[in-house]
Write a protein that holds these residues in place. Structure first.
Motif, PDB file in Angstrom:
ATOM      1  N   LEU A  99       0.739  -1.079   0.070  1.00  0.00           N
ATOM      2  CA  LEU A  99       0.005  -0.152   0.081  1.00  0.00           C
ATOM      3  C   LEU A  99       1.018   1.253  -0.076  1.00  0.00           C
ATOM      4  N   LEU A 100       2.223   1.293  -0.133  1.00  0.00           N
ATOM      5  CA  LEU A 100       3.129   2.307  -0.017  1.00  0.00           C
ATOM      6  C   LEU A 100       2.634   3.572  -0.877  1.00  0.00           C
ATOM      7  N   LEU A 101       2.576   2.990  -2.245  1.00  0.00           N
ATOM      8  CA  LEU A 101       2.174   4.227  -3.254  1.00  0.00           C
ATOM      9  C   LEU A 101       0.885   4.735  -2.788  1.00  0.00           C
ATOM     10  N   SER A 102      -0.066   3.832  -2.544  1.00  0.00           N
ATOM     11  CA  SER A 102      -1.512   4.708  -2.340  1.00  0.00           C
ATOM     12  C   SER A 102      -1.604   5.407  -1.169  1.00  0.00           C
ATOM     13  N   ASN A 103      -1.078   4.852   0.052  1.00  0.00           N
ATOM     14  CA  ASN A 103      -1.157   5.596   1.273  1.00  0.00           C
ATOM     15  C   ASN A 103      -0.380   6.890   1.240  1.00  0.00           C
TER      16      ASN A 103
END
Length: 481
Positions: A388-392
């Protein structure tokens, strides 16, 4: 190879130090949960004639399939029906309002005092619906349940007793349980993450005397505390955290009931989970930006509490900082720059704590399924959260920049049709990023694959699951039953 630009080293070192401190925060909460004694909540047993009127608010948005279930659970509450007022706050726009109308009519026919409130304009989103409903009632206590939760019969007896015994307590929060925990690895991972929050993080804060944040559902509020704190505000995506902290700044305390479990439904698709986590991350950072000045000016809070609350609402910034560190670290992975001794030492400490602290934190939520199942859930949680690194990071960055977006509910079912095509594009972003990072590392620094395996696997896994959500829509097991 060239020495790194001093500014790059400084920012990368600063980012790694911040990540280290956030990891230490998780480790500290775990140790507090282990070492500090349990703390009981005082409760007052009320005679039948003393039982106050309670307003139960059920906010919905395009969740028609769940309205009958939550109304059945509400009608089963152990509370005098003449002192129970229920509001179905349905802002639906997908045609499911008709389901709410039929369910409310049926409940009213059975003697429940229930009304349906439908807004055509979602002003302030969930916060606006709760505020509008509150204005139509004079009840001194307000229970809030999202549509995907089903309160146990004893919920009001236990929570009203607690607030009756402590006149300075704003609300009491119950623990979430999970109806569909075993439906898939994804739901098991979510359950592990939430159990860590409720069994470790929330319990540690309660034992330490810190404010226990309201989690948006499964709690009972004192109406006077809501009004004194300024009421519901819709300028963040986490109106629950916002109000609970504003209440603390006004001198109100909060309570936590670890043993009072309210079963709820976990998202069954990766896209739904991603939507939920984006909203929570962005909302926390919005609260960080909104409330930090008030927190550090507050005479109500000792310095140590201000510091720990700052870590609490700033924890999701780890995604923003982590993404920045990844970008700043690419020249070092490619061999285009050489790191100095200081940044190398900081990177080692940050890496060790970055793995060890979350593993200890997640494992402390319990090992009831045995060591093999626990290990799978913990490692799955680390990998999928990394995915979820990019989204969060985008959610946190939008909050830092003041970019506003609407409140998007967490869907609990997999839909077909147009939304499936949206899932494909969303999943492709993580999938492409994971594969690109893998290719870059293999080309430039193959040994670094070991270091980045969790992140690469998480991005590819989250992306692939979203793609599968789009091409294989199903009804979840809990709903088919």
């Amino acid at each position: 190879m060239l020495a790194a630009e001093p500014s790059v080293e400084v920012f990368l070192t600063l980012g790694l130090v911040i990540l280290t401190l956030l990891s230490l925060n998780l480790l500290a909460l775990t140790l507090i949960r282990w070492l500090m004694p349990k703390r009981a909540l005082e409760s007052r047993e009320l005679a039948e004639a003393e039982l106050p009127e309670v307003l139960v608010q059920l906010p919905l948005y395009n969740e028609g399939e769940l309205v009958e279930r939550i109304l059945r659970a509400t009608m089963a509450l152990d509370w005098p029906i003449d002192r129970l007022q229920v509001q179905v706050l349905d802002d639906s726009t997908d045609g499911s309002l008709a389901l709410s109308q039929r369910a409310v009519a049926a409940a009213r026919h059975q003697g429940l005092r229930v009304e349906l409130l439908h807004r055509t304009q979602r002003t302030a989103f969930k916060a606006g619906a709760l505020a509008e409903g509150l204005a139509r009632s004079a009840a001194p206590y307000v229970a809030i349940f999202d549509a995907d939760f089903a309160p146990p019969q004893e919920f009001l007896r236990q929570t009203v007793g607690v607030l009756s015994a402590a006149t300075d307590m704003a609300y009491v929060q119950a623990r979430w349980d999970h109806v569909n925990r075993d439906e898939s690895l994804l739901t098991r991972v979510q359950a592990r993450l939430l159990d860590s929050h409720f069994r470790v993080e929330q319990e540690a804060r309660w034992r330490l005397g810190l404010p226990v944040p309201f989690n948006g559902t499964c709690g009972l509020w004192r109406r006077a505390a809501i009004e004194d704190a300024g009421g519901w505000e819709g300028d963040t995506l986490t109106e629950d955290l916002d109000l609970s902290l504003r209440a603390r700044l006004r001198g109100w305390r909060s309570g936590y009931l670890l043993d009072l479990k309210v079963p709820g439904v976990l998202p069954v698709s990766a896209r739904a989970w991603r939507v939920q986590q984006f909203r929570w991350t962005k909302g926390f950072v919005q609260c960080f930006m909104k409330l930090m000045p008030r927190i550090w000016r507050s005479p109500e809070l000792p310095i140590w509490q201000r510091l720990l609350i700052s870590f609490q609402i700033g924890q999701p910034l780890a995604f923003v900082v982590g993404a920045a560190c990844l970008l700043l670290g690419l020249p070092f992975m490619a061999g285009a720059a050489v790191a100095g001794e200081t940044i190398g030492a900081v990177a080692v400490v940050a890496s060790i704590l970055g793995f060890a602290a979350p593993i200890i934190f997640l494992t402390s939520a319990g090992t009831g399924g045995g060591p093999r199942r626990t290990a799978a859930e913990v490692m799955g949680a680390l990998a999928l959260t990394s995915g979820l690194l990019l989204s969060n990071a985008r959610g946190g960055l939008e909050a830092l920049l003041g970019y506003r977006t609407e409140f998007v509910r967490t869907p609990k079912t997999r839909d077909s049709g147009r939304s499936a095509r949206l899932r494909w594009s969303n999943g492709f972003i993580e999938l492409a990023a994971g594969l690109a990072l893998l290719g870059f590392v293999l080309w430039e620094q193959p040994f670094a694959v070991i270091y980045l395996a969790m992140l690469i696997g998480g991005l590819v896994g989250v992306g692939a699951m979203q793609v599968l959500d789009g091409v294989a829509p199903i009804r979840p097991v809990w709903l088919r039953r």
